[in-house]
Design a protein around this motif. Structure first.
Motif, PDB file in Angstrom:
ATOM      1  N   ALA A  47       0.851  -1.188   0.000  1.00 36.64           N
ATOM      2  CA  ALA A  47       0.000   0.000   0.000  1.00 36.64           C
ATOM      3  C   ALA A  47       0.890   1.242   0.000  1.00 36.64           C
ATOM      4  N   PRO A  48       1.095   1.880  -1.146  1.00 36.57           N
ATOM      5  CA  PRO A  48       1.986   3.048  -1.215  1.00 36.57           C
ATOM      6  C   PRO A  48       1.587   4.174  -0.264  1.00 36.57           C
ATOM      7  N   GLN A  49       0.279   4.339  -0.024  1.00 39.40           N
ATOM      8  CA  GLN A  49      -0.186   5.436   0.832  1.00 39.40           C
ATOM      9  C   GLN A  49      -0.583   4.968   2.231  1.00 39.40           C
ATOM     10  N   GLY A  50      -0.287   3.717   2.567  1.00 36.17           N
ATOM     11  CA  GLY A  50      -0.668   3.195   3.878  1.00 36.17           C
ATOM     12  C   GLY A  50      -2.036   2.527   3.845  1.00 36.17           C
ATOM     13  N   MET A  51      -2.304   1.711   4.848  1.00 36.20           N
ATOM     14  CA  MET A  51      -3.584   1.013   4.906  1.00 36.20           C
ATOM     15  C   MET A  51      -3.826   0.498   6.330  1.00 36.20           C
ATOM     16  N   LYS A  52      -5.050  -0.014   6.552  1.00 33.12           N
ATOM     17  CA  LYS A  52      -5.415  -0.618   7.826  1.00 33.12           C
ATOM     18  C   LYS A  52      -5.992  -2.001   7.541  1.00 33.12           C
ATOM     19  N   TYR A  53      -5.623  -2.973   8.378  1.00 32.75           N
ATOM     20  CA  TYR A  53      -6.206  -4.300   8.212  1.00 32.75           C
ATOM     21  C   TYR A  53      -6.188  -5.065   9.531  1.00 32.75           C
ATOM     22  N   GLN A  54      -7.083  -6.042   9.606  1.00 31.56           N
ATOM     23  CA  GLN A  54      -7.059  -7.039  10.669  1.00 31.56           C
ATOM     24  C   GLN A  54      -6.349  -8.259  10.086  1.00 31.56           C
ATOM     25  N   TRP A  55      -5.637  -8.976  10.936  1.00 33.17           N
ATOM     26  CA  TRP A  55      -4.827 -10.097  10.436  1.00 33.17           C
ATOM     27  C   TRP A  55      -4.739 -11.184  11.492  1.00 33.17           C
ATOM     28  N   PHE A  56      -4.700 -12.438  11.048  1.00 33.55           N
ATOM     29  CA  PHE A  56      -4.335 -13.521  11.958  1.00 33.55           C
ATOM     30  C   PHE A  56      -3.654 -14.625  11.166  1.00 33.55           C
ATOM     31  N   ALA A  57      -2.938 -15.477  11.879  1.00 34.68           N
ATOM     32  CA  ALA A  57      -2.195 -16.564  11.240  1.00 34.68           C
ATOM     33  C   ALA A  57      -2.457 -17.860  12.002  1.00 34.68           C
ATOM     34  N   LEU A  58      -2.598 -18.941  11.243  1.00 34.22           N
ATOM     35  CA  LEU A  58      -2.768 -20.272  11.823  1.00 34.22           C
ATOM     36  C   LEU A  58      -1.447 -21.015  11.799  1.00 34.22           C
ATOM     37  N   GLY A  59      -1.077 -21.598  12.926  1.00 35.08           N
ATOM     38  CA  GLY A  59       0.048 -22.502  12.956  1.00 35.08           C
ATOM     39  C   GLY A  59      -0.422 -23.915  12.647  1.00 35.08           C
ATOM     40  N   GLY A  60       0.514 -24.814  12.334  1.00 36.43           N
ATOM     41  CA  GLY A  60       0.144 -26.200  12.063  1.00 36.43           C
ATOM     42  C   GLY A  60      -0.225 -26.436  10.612  1.00 36.43           C
ATOM     43  N   SER A  61      -1.067 -27.414  10.386  1.00 39.14           N
ATOM     44  CA  SER A  61      -1.400 -27.855   9.030  1.00 39.14           C
ATOM     45  C   SER A  61      -2.441 -26.947   8.368  1.00 39.14           C
ATOM     46  N   TRP A  62      -2.498 -27.016   7.044  1.00 38.63           N
ATOM     47  CA  TRP A  62      -3.504 -26.292   6.265  1.00 38.63           C
ATOM     48  C   TRP A  62      -4.881 -26.862   6.590  1.00 38.63           C
ATOM     49  N   PRO A  63      -5.860 -26.031   7.013  1.00 34.60           N
ATOM     50  CA  PRO A  63      -7.197 -26.538   7.343  1.00 34.60           C
ATOM     51  C   PRO A  63      -7.896 -27.090   6.105  1.00 34.60           C
TER      52      PRO A  63
END
Length: 299
Positions: free
Chosen positions: A115-131
């Protein structure tokens, strides 16, 4: 969410912070690429679980922000785009990311989210295997528009990881399933689909969402559903885990979050628009539910 730092950046040589981490605009140790960030962690999977919510947070990124491989490359990443113009590219052709888009990036996937001008987001990451319930192991972007229920799930997931109360790993996974259910509801389910909740709860949710700016009334809410106020409270406790009054407050704050991202406006103006008569009271409730004050959220 941690990213690689410029070698000349002195913050890169600071000792690691103790987890769980929560940060904000006044946190001197925050990564320099964020105006605001707030993150929670979980370093172990629940017993018998193939995957778990390893990290979750909200990020208000400065101009020239880039997230790319190999950041978190061993985890399954989810980005929910809140504000700002951005592009996503990788093995697929580059495409614009719009407010409300949900990005899912599998492990070891080469990508670039910028994002050249900046942005906002929510994020999460899963550990372990692909669901397996996510289907084919591939990157995807699902347009959902801005949805308060999706935002509520992501905020709750983040706060669960930050507080780390007993059973938090399982509660975080439960929120993950709620989020996927809501995604499927928005993207695939016909309007005529059978409600998930009992009729009284379903009708009360719609009533409270439509009347978020009006003063809460247990009697009027119950009358709109055909049950008594006490029975409605019992149903909400069972199905939503909170009373109708609290859900009504969430509706107000979800609408306030949306207003704060649309265009510049005063905190008091937003407070009045969603039904609060005092900006101070609004700010306290906003921080309780969203995790940050409205003055930080709109930056």
């Amino acid at each position: 969410m941690e990213h690689k730092m410029d070698p000349m950046d002195k913050t890169a040589i600071l000792p690691p912070l103790k987890r769980p981490i929560s940060g904000g605009t006044n946190d001197g140790a925050r990564p320099r690429r964020y105006e605001y960030w707030r993150t929670g962690y979980c370093d172990h999977r629940p017993p018998g679980g193939g995957f778990w919510v390893a990290q979750a947070g909200e990020y208000h990124c400065k101009p020239a922000y880039v997230s790319s491989y190999p950041e978190h490359h061993k985890q399954t990443q989810f980005f929910y785009h809140l504000a700002g113009e951005a592009t996503f590219s990788g093995r697929e052709p580059a495409r614009k990311v719009r407010v409300g888009d949900l990005l899912i990036i599998p492990p070891d996937h080469i990508y670039r989210y910028r994002a050249p001008q900046g942005m906002k987001y929510q994020w999460f990451a899963l550990g372990g295997s692909w669901p397996q319930l996510l289907g084919k192991k591939a990157a995807s972007i699902t347009p959902l528009d801005y949805d308060p229920e999706i935002v509520r799930c992501l905020v709750e997931m983040r706060e669960i990881l930050i507080l780390q109360q007993s059973g938090y790993t399982l509660r975080a996974i439960g929120i993950f399933y709620q989020l996927l259910a809501r995604r499927d509801e928005i993207a695939d389910t016909p309007v005529e689909a059978e409600p998930v909740y009992p009729a009284a709860v379903h009708d009360a949710i719609i009533y409270l969402q439509q009347n978020y700016a009006a003063p809460f009334s247990a009697t009027e809410t119950a009358a709109a559903t055909g049950v008594s106020p006490s029975h409605l409270r019992t149903l909400f406790a069972k199905w939503l885990g909170e009373p109708p009054r609290r859900y009504h407050l969430r509706c107000r704050i979800d609408k306030a979050r949306q207003l704060l991202t649309e265009r510049p406006r005063s905190i008091s103006g937003v407070a009045f628009e969603v039904g609060f008569s005092q900006a101070g009271h609004f700010s306290r409730i906003f921080k309780q539910i969203a995790g940050i004050p409205p003055s930080h959220y709109r930056k």
